[in-house]
Design a protein around this motif. Structure first.
Motif, PDB file in Angstrom:
ATOM      1  N   GLU A 147      26.083  25.848  52.028  1.00  0.00           N
ATOM      2  CA  GLU A 147      27.417  26.252  52.476  1.00  0.00           C
ATOM      3  C   GLU A 147      28.128  25.089  53.156  1.00  0.00           C
ATOM      4  OE1 GLU A 147      27.340  29.747  54.893  1.00  0.00           O
ATOM      5  OE2 GLU A 147      26.378  30.975  53.355  1.00  0.00           O
ATOM      6  N   GLU A 148      27.387  24.320  53.963  1.00  0.00           N
ATOM      7  CA  GLU A 148      28.013  23.160  54.602  1.00  0.00           C
ATOM      8  C   GLU A 148      28.420  22.124  53.559  1.00  0.00           C
ATOM      9  OE1 GLU A 148      27.255  19.551  57.800  1.00  0.00           O
ATOM     10  OE2 GLU A 148      25.906  21.289  57.857  1.00  0.00           O
ATOM     11  N   LEU A 149      27.563  21.914  52.564  1.00  0.00           N
ATOM     12  CA  LEU A 149      27.926  21.010  51.474  1.00  0.00           C
ATOM     13  C   LEU A 149      29.234  21.446  50.829  1.00  0.00           C
ATOM     14  CD1 LEU A 149      27.302  18.805  49.248  1.00  0.00           C
ATOM     15  CD2 LEU A 149      26.170  20.658  48.000  1.00  0.00           C
ATOM     16  N   GLN A 150      29.345  22.750  50.546  1.00  0.00           N
ATOM     17  CA  GLN A 150      30.534  23.264  49.874  1.00  0.00           C
ATOM     18  C   GLN A 150      31.785  23.071  50.719  1.00  0.00           C
ATOM     19  OE1 GLN A 150      29.684  23.417  46.694  1.00  0.00           O
ATOM     20  NE2 GLN A 150      30.553  25.428  46.384  1.00  0.00           N
ATOM     21  N   VAL A 151      31.677  23.336  52.021  1.00  0.00           N
ATOM     22  CA  VAL A 151      32.841  23.157  52.895  1.00  0.00           C
ATOM     23  C   VAL A 151      33.244  21.686  52.931  1.00  0.00           C
ATOM     24  CG1 VAL A 151      33.750  23.391  55.239  1.00  0.00           C
ATOM     25  CG2 VAL A 151      32.271  25.174  54.300  1.00  0.00           C
ATOM     26  N   GLY A 152      32.243  20.799  52.974  1.00  0.00           N
ATOM     27  CA  GLY A 152      32.544  19.369  52.984  1.00  0.00           C
ATOM     28  C   GLY A 152      33.232  18.911  51.710  1.00  0.00           C
ATOM     29  N   ILE A 153      32.749  19.387  50.570  1.00  0.00           N
ATOM     30  CA  ILE A 153      33.389  19.049  49.297  1.00  0.00           C
ATOM     31  C   ILE A 153      34.792  19.644  49.244  1.00  0.00           C
ATOM     32  CG2 ILE A 153      33.322  19.457  46.804  1.00  0.00           C
ATOM     33  CD1 ILE A 153      31.349  17.359  47.579  1.00  0.00           C
TER      34      ILE A 153
END
Length: 241
Positions: free
Chosen positions: A140-146
């Motif tokens: 989820e953090e990866l997705q928010v960062g992207i």
């Protein structure tokens, strides 16, 4: 009117299901639950996700366009292996596009845009603070960062640039996940994102662009070092599953 409303609702639900299946399959591939070289079929995934084969077929078509799977007639799909040439090309293009999009965002961002970016940074911090995070929470953090980069591209106001950058970001996610997981670069990534947003909010066009380009260059060098050090990509992803 009721008939139209019902039809619209049905279409909305269908789109939601289609997108949900796509995101679930993409997450399984990016996080290594389905490893590079692994074979998957529509029937298997439909049963696993408890849906019909139609949204699964559409999801695989999208994943194939993004370069994450390769279709094999009557054999299903093979999860794409890491490709160093594609990796280098994708990150070279991303550095150019991300830098320019961030410069334009610094020049064009409204107060509402800046608040939106700050909210995304806060969401990353919230996810980072979860004790003993699961793979799902890290993803989820990866997705928010992207998505932060997608929003910056949107704020740039250049639709063609936004479309091109979002397409490149889709191809980069699997590599970025590898960097974050294996090098534990979560904190550094959040700090770099904060620096980029600070420059955008300050309206500093040159600084925003340079920070964005440096962010991409650093990520590229980290991932390249990992890829060159690993000859067995199957084992490389074992930690991610």
């Amino acid at each position: 009117m009721q008939t139209v409303g019902a039809g619209s609702l049905g279409k909305e639900r269908k789109n939601t299901l289609r997108d949900s299946v796509f995101e679930k399959l993409k997450a399984m591939i990016i996080t290594g639950q389905i490893p590079p070289g692994g074979r998957v079929t529509e029937a298997d995934m439909a049963e696993r996700l408890k849906v019909s084969r139609t949204p699964v077929r559409e999801a695989f078509n999208r994943l194939e366009r993004d370069g994450l799977v390769i279709g094999r007639p009557r054999q299903g799909y093979i999860v794409a292996e890491f490709n160093l040439t594609m990796f280098r090309e994708a990150f070279d293009i991303r550095e150019l596009l991300d830098g320019r999009a961030t410069e334009l965002a610094a020049a064009n961002a409204t107060a509402a845009d800046k608040a939106r970016l700050r909210e995304m940074l806060a969401e990353c911090e919230r996810l980072a603070a979860i004790p003993n995070r699961s793979t799902r929470e890290k993803f989820e953090e990866l997705q928010v960062g992207i998505d932060l980069h997608r929003v910056i591209a949107e704020i740039s106001g250049n639709e063609m640039l936004c479309g091109m950058l979002c397409g490149i970001l889709d191809k980069c996610q699997q590599y970025v996940w590898t960097e974050l997981l294996w090098l534990d670069e979560w904190k550094l990534t959040r700090e770099e994102h904060t620096g980029i947003v600070d420059a955008i909010c300050a309206g500093d066009v040159a600084l925003a662009g340079e920070r964005a380009r440096a962010h991409v260059r650093g990520s590229r060098e980290n991932i390249l070092r990992l890829l060159q050090a690993k000859s067995d990509y199957q084992g490389f992803f074992a930690k991610a599953s």
